[in-house]
Design an enzyme around this catalytic site. Structure first.
Site, PDB file in Angstrom:
ATOM      1  N   CYS A 112      -9.090 -37.939 -35.948  1.00  0.00           N
ATOM      2  CA  CYS A 112     -10.224 -37.554 -34.700  1.00  0.00           C
ATOM      3  C   CYS A 112     -10.058 -38.472 -33.554  1.00  0.00           C
ATOM      4  O   CYS A 112     -10.103 -39.835 -33.753  1.00  0.00           O
ATOM      5  CB  CYS A 112     -11.554 -37.733 -35.289  1.00  0.00           C
ATOM      6  SG  CYS A 112     -12.958 -37.656 -34.179  1.00  0.00           S
TER       7      CYS A 112
ATOM      8  N   TYR B 273     -10.461 -29.562 -25.288  1.00  0.00           N
ATOM      9  CA  TYR B 273     -11.270 -28.631 -25.840  1.00  0.00           C
ATOM     10  C   TYR B 273     -11.696 -27.344 -24.953  1.00  0.00           C
ATOM     11  O   TYR B 273     -11.422 -26.295 -25.642  1.00  0.00           O
ATOM     12  CB  TYR B 273     -12.231 -29.459 -26.658  1.00  0.00           C
ATOM     13  CG  TYR B 273     -11.729 -30.338 -27.645  1.00  0.00           C
ATOM     14  CD1 TYR B 273     -11.743 -29.905 -29.047  1.00  0.00           C
ATOM     15  CD2 TYR B 273     -11.563 -31.547 -27.242  1.00  0.00           C
ATOM     16  CE1 TYR B 273     -11.464 -30.812 -29.982  1.00  0.00           C
ATOM     17  CE2 TYR B 273     -11.188 -32.411 -28.351  1.00  0.00           C
ATOM     18  CZ  TYR B 273     -10.814 -32.007 -29.693  1.00  0.00           C
ATOM     19  OH  TYR B 273     -10.628 -32.908 -30.700  1.00  0.00           O
TER      20      TYR B 273
END
Length: 347
Positions: free
Chosen positions: A52, A183
């Site tokens: 992450c 994203y």
């Protein structure tokens, strides 16, 4: 619906723009003995998956500041299910300090009906097993400002007062347009939303490319928190975002300054030695089933270039740590396997 479960569940309906859920547990660990959560060596455990980008920031800052001996590190594996990150890399699938199989258990220990996503990074109170915070930008700021008594000798000042106002402005651009911008491209709900996101992302990258043509690091001659926040997106750009999220105007390697800058940081102790390319690719390509239904993980790209000469030290001078020093060797047990690093691609 798309789900960004590497950090916070964020959904987009067909035809809409990706929106990130930004509601966190915003408690802070403070240098105050009267605080609910006072700074206390050995009391807290950082849970941070290497895959992450938001969690990777905390691993980098913890290492740069030398907090390994006072804040322990638990690392979930690169994939998870709809419920939670799991400790599948640990013996028996159980975190050896917290004694739990899922990070979800730490959230439920504090909030039995916790309604939001179970996210990393998270800081857990070891005595109670309860989560303290998952407010990722505040976690790294507090590592720098609240844990100063435990910083290693020679640790960098990642929040220099003289440039804080400008740094905050740069970090807002990085977060909204680049960290979140990839994203926004990958989870766009329509062609129109994707193309708008694509243009926003590369406009911001062009802006930073120009800035890095004038100085070695974002704020000048030494590293700051701003560099940490940009690096974790750049190091994932070609392995993941370029193809998986369709951020394909050009790869990172086609930017003269950004690519040199990213290599400069990767080769700096505390940055590249926290990066696990294998876990990064496994996470995105396996977990994001709506984007990659086959869950096939690409073999490439060739990563050997990360270790090539960047030339920014001779071009601009300066030093990542200024008058300070680099961190020492990676703590035993926290090393990234060589096969998961850029070194594995060097012939």
């Amino acid at each position: 619906m798309a789900e960004d479960t590497d950090h916070t569940p964020s959904y987009v309906a067909t035809g809409q723009e990706f929106k990130r859920d930004t509601n966190y547990i915003d408690d802070r660990i403070l240098n105050d003995t009267d605080a609910q959560w006072p700074v206390e060596p050995g009391r807290y455990r950082l849970i941070a998956a290497r895959a992450c980008p938001w969690a990777n920031r905390t691993i980098i800052v913890r290492r740069l500041l030398g907090l390994e001996d006072v804040i322990s590190l638990g690392m979930p594996g690169p994939t998870h299910d709809a419920r939670s990150w799991t400790f599948d890399l640990d013996p028996g699938g159980v975190d050896p300090v917290l004694g739990i199989e899922r990070l979800q258990q730490a959230f439920f220990a504090r909030f039995p009906d916790y309604p939001r996503g179970i996210t990393v990074p998270a800081v857990v109170d070891v005595p109670t097993g309860a989560v303290v915070t998952n407010d990722f930008p505040q976690i790294t700021e507090d590592f720098s400002t609240q844990w100063t008594a435990y910083h290693r000798e020679g640790a960098p000042n990642l929040w220099p007062a003289e440039s804080r106002q400008e740094m905050e402005k740069v970090m807002r651009l990085i977060y909204t347009e680049i960290n979140n911008g990839v994203y926004r491209c990958g989870f766009a709900g329509s062609q129109e939303a994707y193309e708008a996101a694509f243009d926003r992302l590369f406009t911001a990258l062009d802006t930073i490319e120009d800035r890095l043509g004038r100085s070695r690091f974002l704020m000048g001659e030494t590293i700051t928190e701003a560099d940490v926040r940009l690096f974790t997106t750049l190091v994932r750009f070609d392995p993941v975002y370029f193809g998986h999220f369709k951020c394909n105007r050009q790869p990172l390697t086609a930017f003269e300054n950004l690519w040199g800058y990213a290599r400069d940081l990767y080769q700096t102790p505390g940055f590249g030695d926290t990066v696990d390319f294998a876990q990064i690719k496994q996470h995105y390509y396996i977990v994001h089933r709506d984007v990659n239904p086959t869950q096939i993980v690409p073999k490439g790209p060739d990563l050997s270039g990360w270790l090539s000469d960047h030339g920014r030290d001779t071009r601009f001078g300066g030093s990542p740590f200024g008058d300070g020093t680099a961190p020492g060797p990676v703590r035993p047990g926290e090393e990234v396997p060589t096969a998961h690093t850029a070194a594995a691609w060097v012939q």
